[in-house]
Design a protein around this motif. Structure first.
Motif, mmCIF file in Angstrom:
data_model
loop_
_atom_site.group_PDB
_atom_site.id
_atom_site.type_symbol
_atom_site.label_atom_id
_atom_site.label_comp_id
_atom_site.label_asym_id
_atom_site.label_seq_id
_atom_site.Cartn_x
_atom_site.Cartn_y
_atom_site.Cartn_z
ATOM 1 N N VAL A 203 -5.142 -5.708 -13.544
ATOM 2 C CA VAL A 203 -4.390 -6.123 -14.725
ATOM 3 C C VAL A 203 -5.370 -6.634 -15.781
ATOM 4 C CG1 VAL A 203 -2.549 -7.615 -15.588
ATOM 5 C CG2 VAL A 203 -2.448 -6.758 -13.244
ATOM 6 N N LEU A 204 -5.085 -6.281 -17.036
ATOM 7 C CA LEU A 204 -5.915 -6.681 -18.181
ATOM 8 C C LEU A 204 -5.099 -7.519 -19.144
ATOM 9 C CD1 LEU A 204 -8.461 -6.308 -20.111
ATOM 10 C CD2 LEU A 204 -7.228 -4.313 -21.010
ATOM 11 N N VAL A 205 -5.720 -8.554 -19.694
ATOM 12 C CA VAL A 205 -5.099 -9.351 -20.733
ATOM 13 C C VAL A 205 -6.154 -9.652 -21.794
ATOM 14 C CG1 VAL A 205 -5.591 -11.605 -19.705
ATOM 15 C CG2 VAL A 205 -3.565 -11.317 -21.130
ATOM 16 N N SER A 206 -5.718 -9.755 -23.052
ATOM 17 C CA SER A 206 -6.648 -9.977 -24.163
ATOM 18 C C SER A 206 -6.070 -11.010 -25.124
ATOM 19 C CB SER A 206 -6.904 -8.671 -24.930
ATOM 20 O OG SER A 206 -7.392 -7.660 -24.072
ATOM 21 N N THR A 207 -6.970 -11.829 -25.686
ATOM 22 C CA THR A 207 -6.598 -12.794 -26.710
ATOM 23 C C THR A 207 -7.624 -12.734 -27.836
ATOM 24 O OG1 THR A 207 -7.793 -14.507 -25.470
ATOM 25 C CG2 THR A 207 -5.404 -14.393 -25.159
ATOM 26 N N GLY A 240 -1.165 -13.563 -17.704
ATOM 27 C CA GLY A 240 -0.669 -13.722 -19.070
ATOM 28 C C GLY A 240 -0.480 -15.181 -19.455
ATOM 29 N N ARG A 241 0.039 -15.967 -18.534
ATOM 30 C CA ARG A 241 0.218 -17.391 -18.815
ATOM 31 C C ARG A 241 -1.131 -18.108 -18.926
ATOM 32 N NH1 ARG A 241 5.057 -19.394 -14.697
ATOM 33 N NH2 ARG A 241 6.811 -18.383 -15.774
ATOM 34 N N THR A 242 -2.040 -17.749 -18.047
ATOM 35 C CA THR A 242 -3.362 -18.374 -18.076
ATOM 36 C C THR A 242 -4.069 -18.094 -19.391
ATOM 37 O OG1 THR A 242 -3.563 -18.226 -15.672
ATOM 38 C CG2 THR A 242 -5.609 -18.479 -16.934
ATOM 39 N N ALA A 243 -4.051 -16.828 -19.804
ATOM 40 C CA ALA A 243 -4.710 -16.458 -21.061
ATOM 41 C C ALA A 243 -4.110 -17.214 -22.235
ATOM 42 C CB ALA A 243 -4.601 -14.949 -21.274
ATOM 43 N N ALA A 244 -2.784 -17.324 -22.264
ATOM 44 C CA ALA A 244 -2.123 -18.008 -23.373
ATOM 45 C C ALA A 244 -2.487 -19.492 -23.404
ATOM 46 C CB ALA A 244 -0.608 -17.839 -23.248
ATOM 47 N N SER A 245 -2.455 -20.132 -22.245
ATOM 48 C CA SER A 245 -2.738 -21.561 -22.194
ATOM 49 C C SER A 245 -4.183 -21.866 -22.561
ATOM 50 C CB SER A 245 -2.443 -22.100 -20.786
ATOM 51 O OG SER A 245 -1.070 -22.031 -20.499
ATOM 52 N N VAL A 246 -5.110 -21.112 -21.986
ATOM 53 C CA VAL A 246 -6.529 -21.370 -22.243
ATOM 54 C C VAL A 246 -6.866 -21.071 -23.698
ATOM 55 C CG1 VAL A 246 -8.881 -20.692 -21.664
ATOM 56 C CG2 VAL A 246 -7.202 -21.029 -19.845
ATOM 57 N N HIS A 247 -6.360 -19.948 -24.214
ATOM 58 C CA HIS A 247 -6.631 -19.634 -25.618
ATOM 59 C C HIS A 247 -6.041 -20.707 -26.525
ATOM 60 C CE1 HIS A 247 -5.868 -17.663 -29.557
ATOM 61 N NE2 HIS A 247 -7.082 -17.205 -29.344
ATOM 62 N N GLY A 248 -4.859 -21.200 -26.192
ATOM 63 C CA GLY A 248 -4.244 -22.248 -27.006
ATOM 64 C C GLY A 248 -5.067 -23.518 -27.017
ATOM 65 N N PRO A 274 3.583 -19.394 -24.785
ATOM 66 C CA PRO A 274 4.214 -18.139 -24.354
ATOM 67 C C PRO A 274 3.167 -17.201 -23.738
ATOM 68 C CG PRO A 274 4.847 -18.712 -26.602
ATOM 69 C CD PRO A 274 3.709 -19.608 -26.230
ATOM 70 N N ALA A 275 3.513 -16.577 -22.647
ATOM 71 C CA ALA A 275 2.575 -15.709 -21.946
ATOM 72 C C ALA A 275 2.112 -14.556 -22.828
ATOM 73 C CB ALA A 275 3.204 -15.167 -20.674
ATOM 74 N N VAL A 276 0.843 -14.237 -22.742
ATOM 75 C CA VAL A 276 0.257 -13.076 -23.409
ATOM 76 C C VAL A 276 0.618 -11.835 -22.598
ATOM 77 C CG1 VAL A 276 -1.922 -11.979 -24.045
ATOM 78 C CG2 VAL A 276 -1.592 -14.435 -24.418
ATOM 79 N N PRO A 277 0.909 -10.695 -23.244
ATOM 80 C CA PRO A 277 1.214 -9.479 -22.468
ATOM 81 C C PRO A 277 0.033 -9.071 -21.590
ATOM 82 C CG PRO A 277 1.866 -9.209 -24.757
ATOM 83 C CD PRO A 277 1.071 -10.488 -24.694
ATOM 84 N N ALA A 278 0.335 -8.703 -20.356
ATOM 85 C CA ALA A 278 -0.670 -8.227 -19.419
ATOM 86 C C ALA A 278 -0.370 -6.769 -19.095
ATOM 87 C CB ALA A 278 -0.657 -9.080 -18.150
#
Length: 281
Positions: A203-207, A240-248, A274-278
């Motif tokens: 799985v890939l996620v981007s911010t 997705g949740r991790t990426a959103a929280s850390v980026h925030g 809010p979770a980032v799309p993964a």
């Protein structure tokens, strides 16, 4: 209540190691017991650093006291981060000890060794420990891209190569490998990417990329990912949740002009972002 035993560094000033992980996990509703491998004034990015490392005897004495008090069996997950050559074996002993008490205990290992811009900042014996012992003993492994290369002997330059390298580590032991900072020639350079790999899924996620450097972001990412997995999130949701929280949190940190995560100011984003799309690969 879910309980994590977190064995890694503690700093008086800043938000790295347990000083990041304990706050983040507790803010996310996970009771966390912090056991320091070293107790320092601050991280090594500052001009002056002072403080002792705990010996193996001291760590074992603390753990024995916990066992004597009957609380070790309450632990649901073990988290480890920055280790010394002497304390690494104690962590693996503790993982085995916890799994004897509760076979469902999850061991999450952040193999803190270095990064792209600084190179290695642990001695060779610590690198050998992670590569030869910790990888095979943990359930979740969270290297950054530099550490992924160090553990596999590769230098991944494409997304496929990152996934292949992470899957090589999955084959060696952990059920999940989260690569916490991915930069590849076939991914947009204006975004920060993370890749999570299991045996049959990637799985890939981007911010958006933040134009700043942060100390402790990997420690924070591992803690947030662990909290989400312990909360029952599947791989894409947890990522997705991790990426959103850390980026925030890091966005707030950048606005404040700081280098270490502004956890107090950004704490609500640990639970409310809010979770980032993964995307499945």
């Amino acid at each position: 209540m879910t309980i994590v035993l977190s064995i890694q560094s503690h700093v008086t000033v800043g938000a790295v190691g347990n000083s990041a992980a304990v706050f983040a996990l507790q803010r996310m509703g996970v009771e966390t017991w912090g056991l320091p491998t070293v107790v320092l004034s601050n991280d090594n990015a500052r001009a002056h650093v002072a403080g002792p490392a705990l010996s193996t005897d001291e760590l074992r004495a603390i753990l024995d006291a916990m066992a004597g008090n009957g609380v070790l069996g309450r632990v649901d997950a073990l988290l480890s981060g920055y280790l010394t050559a002497e304390t690494g074996p104690v962590v693996l002993e503790t993982a085995a000890r916890l799994k004897e008490l509760n076979p469902s205990v999850l061991y999450c290992c952040d193999p803190v060794m270095g990064d792209e811009d600084k190179g290695f900042y642990v001695p060779p014996e610590v690198r050998r420990f992670f590569g030869e012992e910790a990888v095979g003993a943990c359930d979740v492994l969270t290297p950054n891209l530099f550490e992924l290369g160090a553990l596999t002997g590769a230098r991944p330059e494409t997304l496929t190569e990152v996934v292949d390298a992470a899957r090589e580590l999955v084959d060696a032991g952990p059920a999940t490998v989260l690569v916490t900072s991915v930069a590849c020639r076939d991914l947009p350079g204006d975004r920060m990417h993370m890749v999570a790999v299991e045996r049959d899924r990637a799985v890939l996620v981007s911010t958006p990329l933040l134009e700043a450097a942060f100390d402790g972001s990997g420690d924070l990412t591992t803690a947030v990912f662990l909290a989400n997995r312990l909360g029952g999130a599947d791989l894409p949701e947890a990522l997705g949740r991790t990426a959103a929280s850390v980026h925030g949190v890091l966005s707030v940190t950048a606005l404040l002009g700081r280098q270490e995560p502004a956890l107090v100011e950004g704490q609500d984003l640990l639970v409310d972002a809010p979770a980032v799309p993964a995307y499945d690969l």
